[in-house]
Design an enzyme around this catalytic site. Structure first.
Site, PDB file in Angstrom:
ATOM      1  N   GLU A 162      45.137  48.796  24.269  1.00  0.00           N
ATOM      2  CA  GLU A 162      44.495  48.032  25.348  1.00  0.00           C
ATOM      3  C   GLU A 162      43.145  47.556  24.827  1.00  0.00           C
ATOM      4  O   GLU A 162      42.392  48.332  24.230  1.00  0.00           O
ATOM      5  CB  GLU A 162      44.302  48.925  26.581  1.00  0.00           C
ATOM      6  N   GLU A 205      34.292  43.924  31.322  1.00  0.00           N
ATOM      7  CA  GLU A 205      34.519  45.005  32.281  1.00  0.00           C
ATOM      8  C   GLU A 205      33.183  45.599  32.710  1.00  0.00           C
ATOM      9  O   GLU A 205      32.276  45.777  31.899  1.00  0.00           O
ATOM     10  CB  GLU A 205      35.404  46.092  31.658  1.00  0.00           C
TER      11      GLU A 205
END
Ligand SMILES: *[C@@H]1O[C@H](CO)[C@@H](O)[C@H](O)[C@H]1NC(C)=O
Ligand SMILES: *[C@@H]1O[C@H](CO)[C@@H](O)[C@H](O)[C@H]1NC(C)=O
Length: 332
Positions: A156, A161
């Site tokens: 991932e 974020e």
């Protein structure tokens, strides 16, 4: 994506390193080459996909499963998504959280998570973003997930974020066992953690935190956003950030050459992680979740009022919980 431990690390790192001056592209070009431990080879990247405007959503699937990070959201599609995922007349793509329905404290708000139908083993990925979701309880991400093995063994890659009122973006890898971020990697951001191996019990991942207070949330949006460009190649995963005023002409001209961009904002070289075996073909994802495993535990350390559960009930809290996307380009 993130657990309570990561939230704590982030809270500490944020308070220690706030207000560090942002490096602009000009500065970067001059201090990058020469001292860098890694300079991307000049790869001749060709445009393979460009997601933008009226046809943007043709290339993406709407994810409607429950949020694996336990957020207070229902990811919706079809008619339920029509007011939350759409293309404006000017071509801007909007992904939003429901900010018009009454929802009880601790309930779930409708939101969006979309994934590219295609996936890529390698390449250059460029996202031009005008605004990102932010606000109390809000946890947006632009990321990619490997296909073919269960999480985290296909890898991932989290490019954008953050949570709540953060102002500095975090860039993170999550992988199966045997992948470390080499401390010697030369990048512009603050190194947060070097263990990329993740599990449900410990999923902080290996991460960099960007220094500029315009890389996440309000100040990012106030400058009309910017561009993240990242390469996934067998020798490194590299990420560059350019604010709106400093986007290199080769990106605008759709002839990008990362070898001219200097030291990246985040660098994950293959020296202590075999990129190819840990990061299988990746699909790109945008989502917005609320509270959950990161924004929830981090809430009390933000300057947001009340609790994260209470924030869910306040619809006006989500007026700015919107992605506004110009384009996403994939080069091979
Ligand atoms: C953001 O960073 C810039 C550059 O270091 C600084 O001048 C500015 O005061 C900061 N803004 C806020 C709101 O912290
Ligand atoms: C609701 O959210 C808005 C926008 O974030 C905020 O200004 C207001 O204080 C919140 N109200 C309550 C009761 O928390």
């Amino acid at each position: 994506m993130f657990g309570p431990l990561a939230a704590l690390v982030l809270a500490l790192a944020t308070s220690a390193s706030a207000f560090v001056p942002h490096h602009n592209a000009h500065h970067r070009r001059h201090n990058g080459i020469g001292k860098a431990t890694y300079v991307p080879r000049s790869t001749s990247y060709k445009l393979a996909e460009r997601y933008e405007g009226k046809n943007f959503f043709d290339g993406w699937d709407f994810f409607t499963g429950s949020d694996p990070t336990h957020g207070n959201v229902n990811f919706v599609d079809g008619d339920d998504a029509s007011k939350l995922a759409y293309v404006q007349d000017d071509g801007t793509v909007v992904l939003a959280v429901d900010d018009f329905s009454d929802v009880a404290a601790g309930g779930n708000r409708n939101s969006i998570r979309i994934t590219t139908k295609k996936s890529w083993e390698r390449g250059l990925f460029i996202a031009d973003i005008y605004a990102m979701p932010h606000g109390c309880g809000v946890w947006p991400a632009y990321w990619s997930l490997g296909n073919g093995k269960d999480w985290p063994n296909a890898g991932e890659i989290d490019i954008i974020e953050g949570v709540n009122l953060n102002s500095q973006n975090q860039i993170t890898l999550h992988s199966g066992p045997g992948c470390l971020l080499d401390k010697a990697a030369d990048a512009l951001s603050n190194l947060l953690g070097t263990t990329c191996e993740s599990s449900n019990g410990n999923n902080a991942g290996c991460a960099w935190q960007q220094k500029g207070n315009n890389t996440f949330g309000h100040l990012f949006n106030m400058q009309a956003g910017g561009v993240w460009a990242h390469t996934v190649e067998s020798d490194a995963i590299s990420v560059w950030f350019f604010d709106r005023d400093n986007i290199p002409a080769d990106i605008t001209n759709q002839q990008p050459d990362p070898s001219t961009w200097g030291t990246p904002d985040a660098l994950f070289p293959n020296t202590q992680c075999d990129i190819s075996s840990h990061f299988l073909a990746q699909s790109l994802i945008f989502d917005i979740t609320l509270c959950g495993d990161w924004a929830g535990p981090a809430y009390s350390g933000s300057s947001c009022p009340g609790t994260c559960s209470q924030a869910i009930a306040n619809a006006s809290n989500f007026n700015l919980a919107k992605w506004m996307i110009g384009s996403v380009s994939v080069y091979q």
